[in-house]
Structure formats: C-alpha cells, structure tokens
Design an enzyme around this catalytic site. Structure first.
Site, mmCIF file in Angstrom:
data_model
loop_
_atom_site.group_PDB
_atom_site.id
_atom_site.type_symbol
_atom_site.label_atom_id
_atom_site.label_comp_id
_atom_site.label_asym_id
_atom_site.label_seq_id
_atom_site.Cartn_x
_atom_site.Cartn_y
_atom_site.Cartn_z
ATOM 1 N N CYS A 167 -5.550 38.393 5.565
ATOM 2 C CA CYS A 167 -6.496 37.394 6.080
ATOM 3 C C CYS A 167 -6.120 36.848 7.444
ATOM 4 C CB CYS A 167 -6.614 36.237 5.084
ATOM 5 S SG CYS A 167 -6.764 36.774 3.379
ATOM 6 N N GLU A 319 -2.123 23.930 2.644
ATOM 7 C CA GLU A 319 -2.451 23.742 4.056
ATOM 8 C C GLU A 319 -2.445 22.261 4.422
ATOM 9 O OE1 GLU A 319 -5.516 25.600 7.374
ATOM 10 O OE2 GLU A 319 -6.009 25.754 5.245
ATOM 11 N N HIS A 345 -15.336 34.307 3.156
ATOM 12 C CA HIS A 345 -14.001 34.777 3.518
ATOM 13 C C HIS A 345 -14.069 36.282 3.742
ATOM 14 C CE1 HIS A 345 -9.880 35.386 3.980
ATOM 15 N NE2 HIS A 345 -9.389 34.643 3.009
#
Length: 417
Positions: A167, A319, A345
């Site tokens: 990713c 995160e 995504h």
C-alpha cells in the site's frame, strides 16, 4: 540540491478520471464506493459466491478504446491502461517530455499486484479446462508493464522502474522520483501509482483476512469496521523549480521532503513507532535543504495530514498514536482526513491518489472531509475533518502511506507561491 515542483497531474479514479472531476467529488463528498451487482472481471463461468461484502470502489466510466490503440489494449492489463491514460494526462498538462532529452527523463511507478485480472483469467482457464494461456499473458501480467508502456508512449529512455511495496508503492515511487530530480540524476520525471486488482480471487483473499468492511469504509469513525477495496491511478510530472520557471510551466505544488521506514515488528499489525519515524524522516529531509526552516519549525508548520486511514481498528488507532508521538500536544489540533472513504483502498495506487488529493487541497485551500464518518472515535483525540471540506491554507502538509509488511512512506508538500 534542486527544489522540485509538480507541473503535471493525471488520474483515473473511482471519483473521476480528470483532475476537475476528482476535485468536484472532493468538494461535494461524492463517493466512488458502491455495490457491485455485476462483476465483469470474473473469468467466464465463475460465480461471485463467498463474499461477506457487497461494495467496492470501481472506475466505472473507463473505456480503453477511447484512449488507446487496439494493439496496446490487446497486450495490456487494465492496470497498465490506467497508467497510460493517467500518465498522458500529466504529460499533456506539463508538456515536460517536449522540453527534456529522453535519456534525462525518468518514469517511476508503484504497482503492488501487477496484471492481476489477466493472470487470474488465464490461470482459471488453465486449472479448470487445461486451456493454453493466451500468448500475451506474460506481458500483460508483469508488474513493470505500466512503466514500460508509458516509457514507450512518451519516449522516456532514462531510468524506468516499478516499485512494489504493497500500500506504500505509489508514495515510494513519487519519493524516489523526487530524489532523482532533486539530486540531478534526472532532469524531470513522471511518477505515481496504478492498480487494478479487483479480481474474484483477490476479493476472496482479502475477505478471508476479515479486514474489509461489510458496509463501507469509515476512517477514524467510532463505528469503523474495515476498508473498502478499490482501483485506479494517479500520476505527476516532476521537474526542478528553476526549469519550470524558465519555461513558464504550470506549478501546482512543491515537494519538500520524503521519509520512509520499516516497522520490523509484524507482517500485518502496524507499529506506531514506524509511522512516526517515516513522518519524522520526511520533515527532517525537508529541513536538510539549504536555507530551509529547522525541523522544529517545520513540525509547527504542518497544517494538514492526509492519513493512510484505512478504516480498520488497527490502522486508525496506530496512525493516531504515531501522530501523537511526533507532534505531541499539537496532534489534536492538526486537521486530518482520510479520503479512502471516497475512492477506496487501491493498494499500490492509493498513496499516489492521496498525494494528488493532498496537492489539490493545498492548491485550492480546501481540505477534504472524511466522508461517511459522522462520529469520530474519541479515543483517537484527533481533529478529523468530517461532513464538509474545511477552508484552510496550510504551510505544509503530509501524505501518509502505511503498508502491510510494516513499510511506511510519507511525502511532505507545500503550496507554491
């Protein structure tokens, strides 16, 4: 050390296949996530059973015949076609390949899954009917096909390569191209990410991991339940500020820093220390330029973070912790959004699409909202933008990509004035 600016933009995404359409979707909060009532990418005779989710972010208006010759279409997978169309847009915006020698231009792309749709279609025929794979299967499925097609299309003979870091692929690619132009290794570059992974086997594999939302991606939401898978591409042309000014090229933003790190802890469970390290590295990189503000000053200048924000419990909380680790008391006051709630995504392309959105936010002075998130998880203690875009003029923005394998990449961008 050269200053590096973005002079061309291109995209093929679930929320628009022009820059204007993407920006319009950002302003209106129009999502590209929707139900898939038909699955045209399934091999013949395969029924779409066994999936717990019913939505994804598809590029629904893409017609390769409108853009590419029949020979290119026959020899390429959907992912390479995305790359070609987006790269042509970026090149047309900047006209960069008409101003630089072919051997002084680079093409650096991120792609995680290669020609997944073509590969799955051919292996399904092989395993179920012992049918001979199509003779163009290899060139359709190799991960570097998109970069190679663009190299041929735009006449680029300098460094051409594809990075595969899950990713973070697109962000790593833009960061490497930035370093090439900044150092003088290349005079100009086209960089970004592309991915078209929405094959039946890919969907079933992700379904088995139990990280895909049964409803829709809602990053940082109190009731978040996973990601939504997508596809697409975004491309940028990069060149030095001096060269762009000399030829009066359009300048959309300046890339000032790039950071990367590895968690080195777990293949799927993210570590906040790794994400914090990559953000810190991007700001330290920006501070290393001659005449640049100090790291401490840049830390104060960050006024927007486009988060990786997948909508999973693990990513969003990790995160958030990384942002708090780096920014301390300021963390809860920095505007943050995740636009995966709009475009899904798209694995190797997602970092490039999000860098594009970050750039548009800086260029227009409007920070996108995290669509679908109505109640932010209070335990995260973040200023997540919800419901509508927020007018702001950040001095500096970060675009985060945090990948499986613990591979993190972060771009630092500032408006060009």
């Amino acid at each position: 050390m050269h200053r590096v600016v973005v002079t061309g933009l291109g995209c093929v995404t679930p929320i628009g296949s022009t820059i204007e359409d993407v920006y319009s979707s950002l302003l209106s909060g129009t999502t590209g996530i929707g139900p898939f009532d038909s699955l045209p990418f399934l091999p013949d005779g395969v029924a779409p059973f066994g999936l717990r989710f019913t939505q994804m972010a598809q590029v629904r208006d893409f017609n390769p015949q409108a853009h590419l010759p029949s020979g290119t279409i026959a020899g390429s997978d959907r992912t390479s076609q995305f790359a070609l169309v987006a790269a042509r847009q970026a090149a047309q915006h900047s006209q960069f390949n008409q101003h630089y020698a072919p051997h002084r231009m680079a093409a650096v792309f991120g792609c995680s899954t290669g020609g997944r749709i073509s590969e799955e279609a051919e292996t399904a025929k092989l395993y179920t009917r012992n049918a001979r794979p199509h003779p163009l299967t290899v060139i359709r499925t190799m991960a570097n096909a998109g970069a190679s097609h663009v190299s041929i299309d735009l006449g680029i003979t300098g460094p051409v390569l594809t990075l595969s870091t899950a990713c973070s692929s697109g962000t790593h690619a833009i960061g490497l191209a930035f370093q090439m132009v900044r150092s003088g290794m290349a005079d100009a570059a086209i960089a970004g990410g592309h991915e078209a992974p929405l094959s039946y086997g890919f969907l079933r594999a992700w379904d088995s991991m139990r990280v895909v939302s049964a409803t829709q991606c809602r990053p940082f939401s109190a009731d978040r339940d996973g990601m939504t898978l997508g596809e697409g591409a975004a491309m940028f042309t990069l060149e030095t500020l001096a060269s762009a000014q000399a030829r009066n090229a359009p300048i959309y933003a300046e890339i000032v820093g790039f950071g990367m790190s590895a968690d080195a802890t777990h293949i799927t469970n993210p570590a906040s220390s790794g994400a914090a390290s990559a953000m810190r590295a991007a700001l330290m990189d920006a501070a290393s330029a001659p005449g640049a503000p100090s790291f401490e000053s840049l830390l104060e200048q960050v006024g927007y973070i486009n988060a990786h924000g997948t909508g999973t419990q693990a990513n969003d909380s990790t995160e958030a912790a990384a942002i708090h680790d780096l920014f301390g008391p300021r963390a809860s006051t920095i505007p943050i959004s995740s636009t995966k709630s709009l475009h899904g995504h798209s694995i190797g392309a997602t970092g490039a699409i999000e860098a594009l959105i970050t750039l548009l936010a800086l260029y227009h002075g409007k920070l996108p909202a995290t669509a679908g998130t109505l109640v932010v998880d209070p335990t995260l203690n973040l200023d997540v933008i919800t419901r509508a875009p927020r007018e702001a003029t950040p001095q500096l923005a970060l675009s985060n990509s945090l990948a499986f394998g613990g591979l993190n990449a972060v771009l630092a961008l500032r408006p060009y004035a």
